[in-house]
Design a protein around this motif. Structure first.
Motif, PDB file in Angstrom:
ATOM      1  N   UNK A 142       0.795  -1.227   0.000  1.00 51.19           N
ATOM      2  CA  UNK A 142       0.000   0.000   0.000  1.00 51.19           C
ATOM      3  C   UNK A 142       0.834   1.287   0.000  1.00 51.19           C
ATOM      4  N   UNK A 143       1.944   1.334   0.760  1.00 50.00           N
ATOM      5  CA  UNK A 143       2.724   2.579   0.779  1.00 50.00           C
ATOM      6  C   UNK A 143       3.370   2.783  -0.592  1.00 50.00           C
ATOM      7  N   UNK A 144       3.728   1.683  -1.214  1.00 47.32           N
ATOM      8  CA  UNK A 144       4.332   1.761  -2.556  1.00 47.32           C
ATOM      9  C   UNK A 144       3.295   1.859  -3.672  1.00 47.32           C
ATOM     10  N   UNK A 145       2.022   1.791  -3.345  1.00 48.04           N
ATOM     11  CA  UNK A 145       0.981   1.832  -4.392  1.00 48.04           C
ATOM     12  C   UNK A 145      -0.322   2.318  -3.774  1.00 48.04           C
ATOM     13  N   UNK A 146      -0.370   3.613  -3.515  1.00 49.59           N
ATOM     14  CA  UNK A 146      -1.489   4.109  -2.691  1.00 49.59           C
ATOM     15  C   UNK A 146      -2.845   4.053  -3.393  1.00 49.59           C
ATOM     16  N   UNK A 147      -2.851   3.943  -4.742  1.00 50.36           N
ATOM     17  CA  UNK A 147      -4.159   3.762  -5.414  1.00 50.36           C
ATOM     18  C   UNK A 147      -4.811   2.474  -4.939  1.00 50.36           C
ATOM     19  N   UNK A 148      -3.966   1.471  -4.635  1.00 50.10           N
ATOM     20  CA  UNK A 148      -4.523   0.182  -4.180  1.00 50.10           C
ATOM     21  C   UNK A 148      -5.247   0.365  -2.863  1.00 50.10           C
ATOM     22  N   UNK A 149      -4.673   1.193  -2.001  1.00 50.27           N
ATOM     23  CA  UNK A 149      -5.340   1.429  -0.712  1.00 50.27           C
ATOM     24  C   UNK A 149      -6.678   2.132  -0.943  1.00 50.27           C
ATOM     25  N   UNK A 150      -6.664   3.158  -1.814  1.00 46.85           N
ATOM     26  CA  UNK A 150      -7.923   3.852  -2.098  1.00 46.85           C
ATOM     27  C   UNK A 150      -8.977   2.856  -2.596  1.00 46.85           C
ATOM     28  N   UNK A 151      -8.593   2.002  -3.548  1.00 51.22           N
ATOM     29  CA  UNK A 151      -9.563   1.085  -4.139  1.00 51.22           C
ATOM     30  C   UNK A 151     -10.067   0.069  -3.110  1.00 51.22           C
ATOM     31  N   UNK A 152      -9.148  -0.450  -2.287  1.00 50.89           N
ATOM     32  CA  UNK A 152      -9.551  -1.485  -1.325  1.00 50.89           C
ATOM     33  C   UNK A 152     -10.381  -0.895  -0.181  1.00 50.89           C
ATOM     34  N   UNK A 153     -10.052   0.346   0.203  1.00 50.70           N
ATOM     35  CA  UNK A 153     -10.869   1.003   1.241  1.00 50.70           C
ATOM     36  C   UNK A 153     -12.282   1.248   0.714  1.00 50.70           C
ATOM     37  N   UNK A 154     -12.361   1.736  -0.517  1.00 52.26           N
ATOM     38  CA  UNK A 154     -13.679   2.014  -1.107  1.00 52.26           C
ATOM     39  C   UNK A 154     -14.497   0.728  -1.178  1.00 52.26           C
ATOM     40  N   UNK A 155     -13.835  -0.359  -1.578  1.00 51.95           N
ATOM     41  CA  UNK A 155     -14.552  -1.640  -1.679  1.00 51.95           C
ATOM     42  C   UNK A 155     -15.019  -2.089  -0.291  1.00 51.95           C
ATOM     43  N   UNK A 156     -14.135  -2.009   0.695  1.00 50.48           N
ATOM     44  CA  UNK A 156     -14.492  -2.472   2.048  1.00 50.48           C
ATOM     45  C   UNK A 156     -15.674  -1.679   2.617  1.00 50.48           C
ATOM     46  N   UNK A 157     -15.736  -0.388   2.268  1.00 45.03           N
ATOM     47  CA  UNK A 157     -16.799   0.464   2.838  1.00 45.03           C
ATOM     48  C   UNK A 157     -18.037   0.536   1.946  1.00 45.03           C
TER      49      UNK A 157
END
Ligand SMILES: Nc1nc2[nH]c(O)nc2c(=O)[nH]1
Length: 263
Positions: A142-157
Motif C-alpha cells: 500500500x505505501x508503494x501503491x497508494x491507489x490500491x489502498x484507495x480502491x480497497x478502502x472504497x470496496x471495504x466500505x
C-alpha cells in the motif's frame, strides 16, 4: 466536441484567476507541499506524537486510517480533532477491536460528537479489512501503491473511490507511512482531492465545476498531485494563527502560499 470544450461550455471559470492559481502552484511545487505537510500541518505533529507514544507501528497506521474514515461532520477544526485522537489513543491503546475502541472514544469526544453510531458502524464495516493487514502489506503493497489502498478502502466500505473520507484516509496514511517508515513517497496523480467544505468553498472562487475535476486539471497543469495540493491549501484556508506562524518559520515561499488565500 472534445471533452475540454464540453467542460468549458458546461462550467464557467474565471480564467484569469485560474491562470494566477496555476502560476503560484507551479512556483511552489511538490517540495513546498512536502514542507507544509511535515513542518506546518498540525495534523502531522499529532501523528508523530501518537506514534512515539504507542510504540507499535501496525496499530498506529491502522488507527490513522480508521480515524480518517470517521473524520467528517466534526464539531471542531480538523487539527483539534487529530490532536484529541492522538492524546486519547496515546493513553488508551485499543485492547480489542478498533470499532470497539471508537465505541468508547467517540461518545466522550469534544471534537467529533455528531453521528456517532453511524461512525462506529462504518468502522465495524472496515474492521475485517484492517485486521487482514500486516506490516508487509502496509509498507510493500500500500505505501508503494497508494491507489490500491484507495480502491480497497472504497470496496471495504461500499463507497465511491473518490469519497472524501476514502481519499482523505490515503492522505493521512501517506503521513503515517512517512513517519513509520522514514521515507517520502509522493501521492499518486490519480488520487482525487478530498472534496470537503473548505475545499468546496475555495473552488467556487474559480469555477462552478465540481472540485474533483477542477483540481485534477490543476494538478496536471502544475505537476502537483491533488492530495499534495490539498496540503498546500488546507492549512492556509483554516486561518489558524499557529499554523500561519509555522508557515512563516518553515516555508521560504510563505508569501506566495498566503497569496493563494486572497485569490
Ligand atoms: N481536505 C482536507 N480535509 C480535512 N479534514 C481534516 O480533518 N483534515 C483535512 C485535510 O488535511 N484536508
Amino acid at each position: 466536441m472534445t471533452l475540454d470544450r464540453f467542460i468549458q461550455i458546461k462550467y464557467k471559470s474565471d480564467d484569469e484567476k485560474v491562470r494566477e492559481l496555476v502560476s503560484i502552484l507551479r512556483e511552489l511545487g511538490l517540495e513546498c507541499a512536502r514542507t507544509i505537510e511535515e513542518h506546518v500541518d498540525l495534523q502531522f505533529d499529532a501523528l508523530k506524537n501518537l506514534r512515539g507514544n504507542l510504540g507499535d507501528d501496525e496499530t498506529f497506521i491502522k488507527l490513522v486510517v480508521a480515524n480518517s474514515i470517521v473524520s467528517y461532520q466534526l464539531s471542531a477544526k480538523g487539527e483539534q480533532w487529530w490532536w484529541e485522537f492522538s492524546h486519547y489513543f496515546s493513553a488508551n491503546p485499543p485492547e480489542r477491536g478498533i470499532a470497539e475502541a471508537y465505541a468508547d472514544f467517540l461518545p466522550n469526544s469534544r471534537t467529533n460528537r455528531r453521528l456517532v453510531s453511524g461512525k462506529v458502524k462504518r468502522l465495524e464495516k472496515l474492521e475485517p479489512f484492517l485486521e487482514r493487514l500486516d506490516m508487509d502489506a502496509l509498507k510493500g503493497y500500500y505505501f508503494g501503491g497508494m491507489e490500491r489502498l484507495r480502491d480497497d478502502l472504497a470496496r471495504a466500505l461500499g463507497s465511491k473511490r473518490s469519497a472524501k473520507t476514502v481519499v482523505f484516509a490515503v492522505k493521512m496514511f501517506g503521513y503515517a507511512g512517512r513517519i513509520a517508515f522514514g521515507e517520502f513517497v509522493p501521492y499518486p496523480m490519480g488520487i482525487e482531492i478530498p472534496d470537503d467544505v473548505r475545499i468546496n468553498a475555495y473552488t467556487k472562487r474559480f469555477t462552478n465545476e465540481p472540485p474533483v475535476s477542477f483540481w485534477k486539471k490543476v494538478a496536471e497543469k502544475t505537476g502537483i498531485p491533488p492530495l499534495h495540493i490539498d496540503s498546500i491549501l488546507w492549512p492556509v484556508l483554516g486561518g489558524n494563527p499557529e499554523v500561519l506562524r509555522r508557515l512563516e518559520e518553515h516555508c521560504e515561499e510563505s508569501d506566495a502560499v498566503l497569496g493563494l488565500a486572497s485569490l
